[in-house]
Design an enzyme around this catalytic site. Structure first.
Site, short mmCIF file in Angstrom:
data_model
loop_
_atom_site.label_atom_id
_atom_site.label_comp_id
_atom_site.label_asym_id
_atom_site.label_seq_id
_atom_site.Cartn_x
_atom_site.Cartn_y
_atom_site.Cartn_z
N ASP A 1 0.87 -1.18 0.00
CA ASP A 1 0.00 0.00 0.00
C ASP A 1 0.91 1.23 0.00
O ASP A 1 2.11 1.13 0.22
CB ASP A 1 -0.90 -0.01 1.26
N SER A 2 0.29 2.37 -0.17
CA SER A 2 1.06 3.62 -0.12
C SER A 2 1.59 3.87 1.30
O SER A 2 2.51 4.63 1.51
CB SER A 2 0.17 4.80 -0.51
N GLY B 1 -2.91 9.41 -3.37
CA GLY B 1 -4.17 9.93 -3.90
C GLY B 1 -4.05 11.15 -4.81
O GLY B 1 -4.70 11.19 -5.85
N CYS C 1 -4.44 -1.42 -1.97
CA CYS C 1 -4.50 0.04 -2.12
C CYS C 1 -5.46 0.32 -3.28
O CYS C 1 -5.19 -0.09 -4.42
CB CYS C 1 -3.11 0.55 -2.45
N THR D 1 -6.10 3.16 -4.62
CA THR D 1 -5.49 4.13 -5.54
C THR D 1 -4.51 3.44 -6.48
O THR D 1 -4.55 3.64 -7.69
CB THR D 1 -4.76 5.23 -4.72
N GLU E 1 -2.07 7.84 8.92
CA GLU E 1 -0.64 7.50 8.89
C GLU E 1 0.04 7.91 10.21
O GLU E 1 1.04 7.33 10.62
CB GLU E 1 0.07 8.18 7.72
N CYS F 1 -10.99 3.32 0.37
CA CYS F 1 -9.55 3.51 0.62
C CYS F 1 -9.19 2.59 1.78
O CYS F 1 -9.88 2.56 2.79
CB CYS F 1 -9.28 4.97 0.99
N THR F 2 -8.09 1.85 1.61
CA THR F 2 -7.77 0.83 2.63
C THR F 2 -7.37 1.45 3.98
O THR F 2 -7.33 0.75 4.98
CB THR F 2 -6.62 -0.08 2.15
#
Ligand code: DGL
Length: 272
Positions: free
Chosen positions: A12-13, A45, A75, A77, A154, A186-187
Site C-alpha cells: 500500500d502507499s 491519492g 490500495c 489508488t 498515517e 480507501c484501505t
C-alpha cells in the site's frame, strides 16, 4: 521459484493495506506475509497515474525478489492507477487488487442512496467508472475524497479533532441526502470505522471490502496449490521511517514488530 511456503506480498502507499493484511491473517494464519508500506511517497491519492504505476512496479519487483508467490495491491489508488499496468508488466504473476465495493452496496441499500469515500486518483481511474457502470444500477452515489484523512491515519490519529472534522465534512451532506450505506474505498479508512459509525449512526451500513479481498487471495492460493499452513511470520518493510511505522503498528494492530527500512534508488527501483 515460488512455492506454497513462499510469502504473500502485500503493499500500500502506507499503513492502509494493514486493514487487508489483518483479514488475510485472520483467514490464513499459517501464511507468511511481507508487507511494504511506501511511506516515502504517501499519499498516492493526489499523484499522477504514471507516478503511481512507477512506484507500484518498483514495489512489485522488490516483493518478487523477496520471494512473494502472489501480490496483493492493498490500495484502491494503486489498483485504480496500476493494476492493469502491473498485469501487463508481470504476466506470470498473480495479482489481487481492490475496487470500491459499489456492487454489495447497491445490492444492500434500501434508500437507493450510497456514499463512497476514496482518494481523487481512485475516483479518476477507469476502474471506478467501470464499477459504477456495471453495478450502480440506478443507485445514487455521493462521493467524497476526505482530503487529509490518509495523513491523519498515517500518524495514528484515529479519532482526533482533525480526523473527526474531515469525516463529518464528508458524511453530513451525504446523510442529508438520506444515504443508508457508506463504501470505504480507501484501505486506510477501515481504521476509523468506529468514528464513522458514531457519525452516521446505526441505521447506516459501513462496507469494508478487506474480508472479500482476503477470501479472493485464499481462493487463488487454493486453486494454485500454494496455500501454506505452517508459516505465520510477517515482515514489515517501509520506504519511510521504521520507528514511526513501528509506533503506528502498535496503534492500528496492537502489535510490537521490527520494521525494515528500504530506500528508493529512483521512482522504479527499491534499494534493500
Ligand atoms: N490506502 C490507499 C487507498 O486505498 C491510498 C491512500 C493514499 O495514499 O492516498 O487508496
Amino acid at each position: 521459484m515460488t512455492s506454497a511456503a513462499s510469502p504473500i506480498g502485500v503493499f500500500d502507499s502506507g499503513v492502509g493495506g494493514l486493514s487487508v493484511l489483518r483479514e488475510i491473517r485472520a483467514l490464513m494464519p499459517g501464511e507468511d506475509i511481507i508487507y511494504f508500506g511506501d511511506q516515502g511517497h504517501v499519499p498516492y491519492g493526489p499523484r499522477s497515474m504514471k507516478q503511481i504505476q512507477d512506484f507500484s512496479e518498483g514495489i512489485t519487483r522488490y516483493l518478487l525478489e523477496e520471494g512473494a508467490k502472489i501480490i496483493v495491491v492493498a490500495c484502491n489508488t494503486a489498483s485504480a492507477a496500476a493494476l492493469k499496468y502491473l498485469r501487463e508488466m508481470f504476466p506470470d504473476v498473480q495479482f489481487v487488487g481492490m475496487e470500491p465495493a459499489v456492487k454489495p452496496a447497491a445490492e444492500k441499500t434500501q434508500t437507493g442512496k450510497v456514499g463512497v469515500l476514496a482518494t481523487p486518483a481512485t475516483f479518476q481511474g477507469a476502474l471506478y467508472a467501470s464499477v459504477v457502470e456495471r453495478f450502480a444500477n440506478g443507485v445514487e452515489l455521493f462521493q467524497n475524497t476526505c482530503n487529509g484523512l490518509v495523513q491523519e491515519i498515517e500518524k495514528g490519529n484515529l479519532d482526533g479533532e482533525e480526523t473527526r472534522r474531515i469525516l463529518e465534512e464528508a458524511l453530513y451532506p451525504m446523510l442529508e441526502k438520506n444515504i443508508d450505506t457508506v463504501v470505504l474505498g480507501c484501505t486506510h479508512y477501515p481504521f476509523v470505522i468506529p468514528l464513522v459509525e458514531r457519525i452516521v449512526g446505526e441505521k447506516v451500513r459501513v462496507i469494508d471490502p478487506a474480508p472479500a479481498v482476503a477470501r479472493q487471495v485464499k481462493r487463488l492460493l487454493e486453486a494454485g496449490g500454494l496455500e501454506n499452513q505452517n508459516g505465520g511470520r510477517v515482515r514489515f518493510v517501509t520506504s519511510g521511517e521504521a520507528d514511526s511505522v513501528k509506533s503506528v503498528l502498535r496503534v492500528l494492530l496492537g502489535i510490537e514488530s521490527a520494521v525494515e527500512s528500504v530506500t528508493w534508488k529512483n521512482d522504479q527501483e527499491v534499494l534493500a
